[in-house]
Design a protein around this motif. Structure first.
Motif, PDB file in Angstrom:
ATOM      1  N   ASP A 189      18.985 140.028  -2.190  1.00 25.19           N
ATOM      2  CA  ASP A 189      19.987 140.882  -3.084  1.00 25.19           C
ATOM      3  C   ASP A 189      20.287 139.642  -3.929  1.00 25.19           C
ATOM      4  O   ASP A 189      20.422 138.189  -3.790  1.00 25.19           O
ATOM      5  N   PRO A 190      20.741 140.075  -5.326  1.00 22.15           N
ATOM      6  CA  PRO A 190      21.160 139.125  -6.429  1.00 22.15           C
ATOM      7  C   PRO A 190      22.284 138.355  -6.422  1.00 22.15           C
ATOM      8  O   PRO A 190      23.222 138.922  -5.078  1.00 22.15           O
ATOM      9  N   LEU A 191      22.409 137.438  -6.629  1.00 21.71           N
ATOM     10  CA  LEU A 191      23.813 136.795  -6.828  1.00 21.71           C
ATOM     11  C   LEU A 191      24.612 137.158  -8.127  1.00 21.71           C
ATOM     12  O   LEU A 191      24.042 137.205  -9.047  1.00 21.71           O
ATOM     13  N   VAL A 192      25.851 137.232  -8.005  1.00 17.15           N
ATOM     14  CA  VAL A 192      27.002 137.822  -8.971  1.00 17.15           C
ATOM     15  C   VAL A 192      28.041 136.927  -8.943  1.00 17.15           C
ATOM     16  O   VAL A 192      28.892 136.798  -8.033  1.00 17.15           O
ATOM     17  N   LEU A 193      28.131 136.320 -10.254  1.00 15.64           N
ATOM     18  CA  LEU A 193      29.635 135.491 -10.369  1.00 15.64           C
ATOM     19  C   LEU A 193      30.270 136.345 -10.948  1.00 15.64           C
ATOM     20  O   LEU A 193      30.197 137.245 -11.619  1.00 15.64           O
ATOM     21  N   TRP A 194      31.655 136.243 -10.293  1.00 17.60           N
ATOM     22  CA  TRP A 194      33.022 137.028 -11.014  1.00 17.60           C
ATOM     23  C   TRP A 194      33.936 135.944 -11.410  1.00 17.60           C
ATOM     24  O   TRP A 194      34.197 135.122 -10.619  1.00 17.60           O
ATOM     25  N   LEU A 195      34.527 136.430 -12.681  1.00 22.48           N
ATOM     26  CA  LEU A 195      35.551 135.599 -13.096  1.00 22.48           C
ATOM     27  C   LEU A 195      36.545 136.546 -13.691  1.00 22.48           C
ATOM     28  O   LEU A 195      36.508 137.325 -14.804  1.00 22.48           O
ATOM     29  N   ASN A 196      37.872 136.155 -13.158  1.00 19.51           N
ATOM     30  CA  ASN A 196      39.048 136.747 -13.827  1.00 19.51           C
ATOM     31  C   ASN A 196      39.237 136.195 -15.272  1.00 19.51           C
ATOM     32  O   ASN A 196      38.683 135.009 -15.746  1.00 19.51           O
ATOM     33  N   GLY A 197      40.133 136.680 -15.991  1.00 23.34           N
ATOM     34  CA  GLY A 197      40.474 136.298 -17.335  1.00 23.34           C
ATOM     35  C   GLY A 197      41.722 135.435 -17.400  1.00 23.34           C
ATOM     36  O   GLY A 197      41.978 134.416 -16.720  1.00 23.34           O
ATOM     37  N   GLY A 198      42.684 135.710 -18.254  1.00 20.40           N
ATOM     38  CA  GLY A 198      43.864 135.124 -18.744  1.00 20.40           C
ATOM     39  C   GLY A 198      44.151 134.851 -20.125  1.00 20.40           C
ATOM     40  O   GLY A 198      44.617 135.553 -20.824  1.00 20.40           O
ATOM     41  N   ASN A 236      15.850 130.714  -8.101  1.00 14.86           N
ATOM     42  CA  ASN A 236      14.994 131.748  -8.882  1.00 14.86           C
ATOM     43  C   ASN A 236      15.562 132.875  -8.463  1.00 14.86           C
ATOM     44  O   ASN A 236      14.873 134.119  -8.636  1.00 14.86           O
ATOM     45  N   ARG A 237      16.938 133.104  -7.855  1.00 15.18           N
ATOM     46  CA  ARG A 237      17.191 134.631  -7.322  1.00 15.18           C
ATOM     47  C   ARG A 237      17.752 135.338  -8.757  1.00 15.18           C
ATOM     48  O   ARG A 237      18.479 134.537  -9.623  1.00 15.18           O
ATOM     49  N   ASP A 238      17.483 136.537  -8.846  1.00 19.71           N
ATOM     50  CA  ASP A 238      18.078 137.306  -9.887  1.00 19.71           C
ATOM     51  C   ASP A 238      19.749 136.997  -9.692  1.00 19.71           C
ATOM     52  O   ASP A 238      20.441 137.050  -8.886  1.00 19.71           O
TER      53      ASP A 238
END
Lengths: 149, 260
Positions: B50-59, B142-144
């Motif tokens: 499965d793909p790797l997903v980065l999550w970023l909150n804001g501020g 090389n992961r999505d």
């Protein structure tokens, strides 16, 4: 009030130990000192002009019950000439969740999809968790995954 | 860089055992020694594919662990500080990584010099984190890869996307990005505020017309500060329910309860 419970939880000594936080760091949701110091960029639009020239796909979504960064402004910077002025490829239409309920509205542009999430606030998955998950997985995996959600 | 399996979390209450692995800790950045805190949750479907997903909150200045525990992560903290599973976690079919960024936010350290709190520096350090992350977790080479987040991440993410496109050294295969309620342009987003209030029946036509007449294009400067705000515009905004009724309304979720 889950944000308050989260803060109390992450500051439990046994939690900090479990997640390898050493020392006396105290966790807070937002650091107001950084918010005050931060030299903010007034517009990200110049970055989009380059980023949209690639094959990298983009989903912009708006909880439609958020007044602060609301969908009216978002639609303007995507489609109006004062913003990116992207051409509409597929006109404004409703989209439905796996529960067959109206989940929001969608419009696709060249290189970018814009969706609203009906009834959600600024933090979309907090208020509409099922529709947010469905929207996300459809974006990542495409229509086939959507159909078999 | 090393992977750090999360030790057993205390106060876990669930009917089913956890069927996924998760990792948390600090990753040091070679350029300046910043210690970036992250929490990586493996997919509950097929973590090796499965793909790797980065999550970023804001501020800016808000922790992505907020998004972890109140939005898309696998756990939800309850009133008694036990945790339960979130059946709607985005880790259902993707590998997630939550990054506390910039340094000084949450458990990421240290607090930087004021001049380093800008979007170029922040995106450069986030990019450097990804380079180190893929060394700690080489299975993601090389992961999505997708970048996600919300609010002020509307600025962070386009900067990071540009950086990754110009410098493809993370080993990740950037496929897309998704941003919720993204702050993108101060003038356009800021000026939409009063239109939203009027079209949602939160201010009267008289208040709306008064603000439009007196504020022109300067509204965003009057909502968030008075630095770039004329006196007539400031007075029109202050006299309207936009600012006078804020204790009774959560502007981030206008139909929601105000937490007292």
């Amino acid at each position: 009030c889950t944000d308050r419970f989260t803060q109390d939880y992450l500051n439990l000594p046994q939690v900090k130990s479990a997640i390898h936080v050493e020392g006396k760091l105290t966790w807070t949701d937002c650091n107001s000192m950084i918010a005050e110091r931060y030299n903010r960029t007034s517009s990200a639009l110049p970055k989009y002009k380059g980023n949209l020239q690639t094959n990298v796909s983009a989903l912009i979504y708006s909880g439609d019950a958020d007044a602060v960064v609301n969908f009216i402004g978002t639609e303007r910077w995507i489609g109006s000439t004062e913003g990116l002025g992207l051409k509409v490829k597929s006109k404004w239409s409703p989209w439905y969740g796996p529960d067959k309920q109206l989940a929001g509205y969608s419009q696709t542009y060249a290189g970018l999809t814009f969706k609203t999430v009906k009834g959600a606030g600024h933090m979309v998955p907090a208020i509409r968790p099922l529709h947010a998950l469905y929207m996300f997985e459809c974006f990542v995996y495409g229509q086939d995954a959507c159909d078999s959600f | 860089a090393q992977a750090h399996q999360v030790d057993e979390l205390p106060n876990y209450k669930g009917n089913n055992p956890i069927n996924f692995h998760h990792y948390a800790g600090h990753i040091d950045l070679p350029s300046n020694g910043q210690k970036m805190f992250y929490w990586h949750v493996e997919s509950q479907h097929s973590p090796e594919n499965d793909p790797l997903v980065l999550w970023l909150n804001g501020g800016p200045g808000c922790s992505s662990l907020g998004g972890f525990f109140t939005e898309i992560g696998p756990f939800v903290v309850q009133r008694d500080l036990s945790v339960k599973l979130n059946q709607y976690t985005w880790a259902r079919k993707t590998n997630l990584v939550f990054l506390e960024s910039p340094a000084g936010v949450g458990f990421s350290q240290p607090v930087l010099n004021a001049t380093d709190y800008n979007d170029e520096f922040t995106s450069d350090r986030a990019f450097e984190f990804l380079e180190q992350f893929t060394k700690a977790y080489p299975q993601f080479k090389n992961r999505d890869f997708y970048i996600t987040g919300e609010s002020y991440a509307g600025i962070y993410i386009p900067f990071l996307v540009e950086k990754m496109l110009q410098t493809p050294t993370t080993g990740l295969n950037l496929k897309g990005y998704a941003i919720g309620n993204p702050f993108t342009d101060a003038k356009i987003d800021g000026n939409a505020y009063v239109d939203y209030y009027y079209t949602h029946a939160l201010i009267s036509m008289e208040s709306y017309n008064d603000i439009v007449d007196k504020c022109s294009d300067e509204l965003s400067g009057c909502l968030f500060s008075t630095t770039n705000c004329s006196k007539p515009c400031h007075e029109a905004v202050v006299d309207s329910p936009i600012t006078s009724d804020t204790p009774y309304l959560n502007p981030y979720y206008i139909y929601g309860d105000v937490c007292v």
